[in-house]
Scaffold this active site. Structure first.
Site, PDB file in Angstrom:
ATOM      1  N   HIS A 108      -2.568  39.618   0.831  1.00  0.00           N
ATOM      2  CA  HIS A 108      -1.561  40.440   1.498  1.00  0.00           C
ATOM      3  C   HIS A 108      -2.227  41.157   2.664  1.00  0.00           C
ATOM      4  O   HIS A 108      -3.386  41.571   2.574  1.00  0.00           O
ATOM      5  CB  HIS A 108      -0.981  41.471   0.521  1.00  0.00           C
ATOM      6  CG  HIS A 108      -0.333  42.646   1.189  1.00  0.00           C
ATOM      7  ND1 HIS A 108      -0.967  43.861   1.320  1.00  0.00           N
ATOM      8  CD2 HIS A 108       0.875  42.786   1.783  1.00  0.00           C
ATOM      9  CE1 HIS A 108      -0.156  44.701   1.955  1.00  0.00           C
ATOM     10  NE2 HIS A 108       0.961  44.066   2.246  1.00  0.00           N
ATOM     11  N   ASN A 110      -1.060  43.885   6.186  1.00  0.00           N
ATOM     12  CA  ASN A 110      -0.008  44.609   6.881  1.00  0.00           C
ATOM     13  C   ASN A 110      -0.643  45.484   7.942  1.00  0.00           C
ATOM     14  O   ASN A 110      -1.658  46.140   7.677  1.00  0.00           O
ATOM     15  CB  ASN A 110       0.796  45.462   5.889  1.00  0.00           C
ATOM     16  CG  ASN A 110       1.801  46.360   6.577  1.00  0.00           C
ATOM     17  OD1 ASN A 110       1.521  47.519   6.880  1.00  0.00           O
ATOM     18  ND2 ASN A 110       2.973  45.827   6.817  1.00  0.00           N
ATOM     19  N   VAL A 111      -0.082  45.475   9.136  1.00  0.00           N
ATOM     20  CA  VAL A 111      -0.472  46.417  10.183  1.00  0.00           C
ATOM     21  C   VAL A 111       0.811  46.944  10.801  1.00  0.00           C
ATOM     22  O   VAL A 111       1.729  46.176  11.108  1.00  0.00           O
ATOM     23  CB  VAL A 111      -1.392  45.787  11.250  1.00  0.00           C
ATOM     24  CG1 VAL A 111      -2.812  45.655  10.722  1.00  0.00           C
ATOM     25  CG2 VAL A 111      -0.892  44.427  11.716  1.00  0.00           C
ATOM     26  N   ARG A 112       0.890  48.248  11.004  1.00  0.00           N
ATOM     27  CA  ARG A 112       2.156  48.842  11.413  1.00  0.00           C
ATOM     28  C   ARG A 112       1.937  50.087  12.276  1.00  0.00           C
ATOM     29  O   ARG A 112       0.878  50.716  12.237  1.00  0.00           O
ATOM     30  CB  ARG A 112       2.981  49.209  10.183  1.00  0.00           C
ATOM     31  CG  ARG A 112       2.263  50.155   9.238  1.00  0.00           C
ATOM     32  CD  ARG A 112       3.010  50.332   7.929  1.00  0.00           C
ATOM     33  NE  ARG A 112       2.285  51.225   7.023  1.00  0.00           N
ATOM     34  CZ  ARG A 112       1.367  50.827   6.152  1.00  0.00           C
ATOM     35  NH1 ARG A 112       1.054  49.535   6.067  1.00  0.00           N
ATOM     36  NH2 ARG A 112       0.751  51.695   5.371  1.00  0.00           N
ATOM     37  N   HIS A 147     -14.809  41.663   0.899  1.00  0.00           N
ATOM     38  CA  HIS A 147     -15.182  43.044   1.188  1.00  0.00           C
ATOM     39  C   HIS A 147     -16.189  43.143   2.326  1.00  0.00           C
ATOM     40  O   HIS A 147     -16.192  44.133   3.064  1.00  0.00           O
ATOM     41  CB  HIS A 147     -15.710  43.713  -0.074  1.00  0.00           C
ATOM     42  CG  HIS A 147     -14.617  44.077  -1.039  1.00  0.00           C
ATOM     43  ND1 HIS A 147     -13.856  45.209  -0.906  1.00  0.00           N
ATOM     44  CD2 HIS A 147     -14.139  43.429  -2.135  1.00  0.00           C
ATOM     45  CE1 HIS A 147     -12.967  45.268  -1.889  1.00  0.00           C
ATOM     46  NE2 HIS A 147     -13.111  44.197  -2.644  1.00  0.00           N
ATOM     47  N   HIS A 177       1.739  52.022 -14.595  1.00  0.00           N
ATOM     48  CA  HIS A 177       2.359  51.741 -15.886  1.00  0.00           C
ATOM     49  C   HIS A 177       1.583  50.680 -16.671  1.00  0.00           C
ATOM     50  O   HIS A 177       1.782  50.542 -17.883  1.00  0.00           O
ATOM     51  CB  HIS A 177       3.820  51.310 -15.704  1.00  0.00           C
ATOM     52  CG  HIS A 177       3.988  50.042 -14.923  1.00  0.00           C
ATOM     53  ND1 HIS A 177       3.833  49.979 -13.560  1.00  0.00           N
ATOM     54  CD2 HIS A 177       4.303  48.781 -15.321  1.00  0.00           C
ATOM     55  CE1 HIS A 177       4.051  48.741 -13.142  1.00  0.00           C
ATOM     56  NE2 HIS A 177       4.336  47.990 -14.195  1.00  0.00           N
ATOM     57  N   GLY A 260      17.719  50.185   5.395  1.00  0.00           N
ATOM     58  CA  GLY A 260      18.747  49.192   5.673  1.00  0.00           C
ATOM     59  C   GLY A 260      18.217  47.948   6.341  1.00  0.00           C
ATOM     60  O   GLY A 260      18.922  47.312   7.138  1.00  0.00           O
ATOM     61  N   GLY A 261      16.990  47.582   6.034  1.00  0.00           N
ATOM     62  CA  GLY A 261      16.395  46.390   6.633  1.00  0.00           C
ATOM     63  C   GLY A 261      16.987  45.108   6.071  1.00  0.00           C
ATOM     64  O   GLY A 261      17.824  45.121   5.164  1.00  0.00           O
ATOM     65  N   ARG A 262      16.527  44.007   6.599  1.00  0.00           N
ATOM     66  CA  ARG A 262      17.030  42.699   6.181  1.00  0.00           C
ATOM     67  C   ARG A 262      16.415  42.329   4.835  1.00  0.00           C
ATOM     68  O   ARG A 262      15.205  42.126   4.720  1.00  0.00           O
ATOM     69  CB  ARG A 262      16.685  41.655   7.238  1.00  0.00           C
ATOM     70  CG  ARG A 262      17.207  40.253   6.924  1.00  0.00           C
ATOM     71  CD  ARG A 262      16.923  39.328   8.099  1.00  0.00           C
ATOM     72  NE  ARG A 262      17.487  38.003   7.880  1.00  0.00           N
ATOM     73  CZ  ARG A 262      16.767  36.928   7.521  1.00  0.00           C
ATOM     74  NH1 ARG A 262      15.458  37.034   7.332  1.00  0.00           N
ATOM     75  NH2 ARG A 262      17.347  35.760   7.361  1.00  0.00           N
TER      76      ARG A 262
END
Length: 307
Positions: A108, A110-112, A147, A177, A260-262
């Site tokens: 996985h 992600n860059v935002r 790493h 959990h 409200g994204g797709r």
């Protein structure tokens, strides 16, 4: 503090999506990515690309989105309540790769970038992202390589950066959990704006650019290993943990749903096949047990590199 250049961020993210798709399609060799361009009614849109039922990847999704709205959703303000009620602009690339062979780990990345604004106030911006690895059958060589590349991405930005973001990743990708990590970790950072826009944007690019060098060599080492029904069943069982994390804890998933994204693009991270077994435990002395004992325990994978 330097002003953010949204056009530069968007151009980089679109190019990153292109590069990752090109390389993963080359690795797969059997299928191409399907592309969907979509618009969000509340503002903005995106470009989703998914490869399914390929020769190597059972499902690979790489999503670009650029959305805006009048109010940040709760997932974006949980750690920064002072931003509640601000309008926002958010863009990013998020990807999850589910290989067919159980000996190839899921990955996985992600860059935002976020910008939060309201009248008569200074805009607030920040970067976030990272990458992490989720093996089903563990190999020390792979974890160490992953790493090591993560550390290389951080090294130009300070001596303590890698250790800090590795620990954050270990803590974030943890199923409370289940009381266990999702995988072997990697990097995670959020709310980054220290040092000005150019410095933070350079770090984001370094993280994004190091994803393929971290993942591709692992795929190439493991994709041809023979496997049978036992390994496949364990892979599907462990994928259940991935689903649990994404639907219960993941900030990106919650942000997408709350804003409200797709839905198809938000949930493209989920694996095509998964299973749950009641109170299942691995047999002692097996490779399945070794995953829990050796790899699902936060540790310093680069300790041997220390002088």
């Amino acid at each position: 503090m330097s002003q953010p250049d949204l056009a530069a961020v968007k151009a980089y993210l679109l190019d990153l999506q292109d590069r990752i798709c090109t390389e993963l399609a080359r690795l797969d060799g059997a299928k191409a990515f399907r592309e969907d361009r979509w618009q969000r009614p509340e503002g903005g849109g995106g470009r989703s690309r998914v490869l399914e039922d390929g020769g190597l990847f059972e499902k690979a999704g790489i999503n670009f989105s650029h959305v805006h709205g009048t109010q940040l959703p709760p997932s974006a303000t949980a750690a920064r309540p002072e931003l509640a009620g601000r309008g926002f602009e958010a863009m990013g690339v998020s990807l999850v790769i589910h290989p067919r062979n159980p000996y190839v780990p899921t990955s996985h990345a992600n860059v935002r970038f976020f910008l939060a604004e309201k009248p008569d106030a200074q805009p607030v911006w920040w970067f976030g992202g990272g990458f992490d690895l989720t093996p089903y059958y563990g190999f020390e060589q792979d974890a160490e390589h992953w790493h090591r590349i993560a550390r290389e991405a951080c090294t130009p930005f300070g001596a303590d950066v890698h250790a800090r973001y590795k620990q954050w990743c270990d803590e974030y990708f943890f199923l409370k959990h289940r009381n266990e990590p999702r995988g072997v970790g990697g990097l995670f950072f959020d709310d980054l704006n220290e040092g000005g826009f150019e410095h933070c944007f350079a770090f984001l690019r370094s993280v994004g650019d190091h994803y393929l060098p971290a993942y591709v060599p692992i795929v190439e080492r493991r994709y041809a290993i023979d496997y049978g029904e036992r390994e496949r069943e364990f892979q599907l069982y462990r994928r259940g943990r991935y689903v649990e994390f994404n639907l219960v804890y993941d900030r990106g998933t919650l942000f997408g749903l709350q804003s409200g994204g797709r839905t198809e693009s938000i949930l493209m991270s989920l694996p095509p096949l998964v299973s749950w077994k009641y109170d299942w435990r691995p047999e002692p002395g097996t490779e399945e047990a070794r995953l829990y004992e050796v790899f699902l325990t936060p540790r310093d994978w680069l300790a041997a590199d220390s002088p």
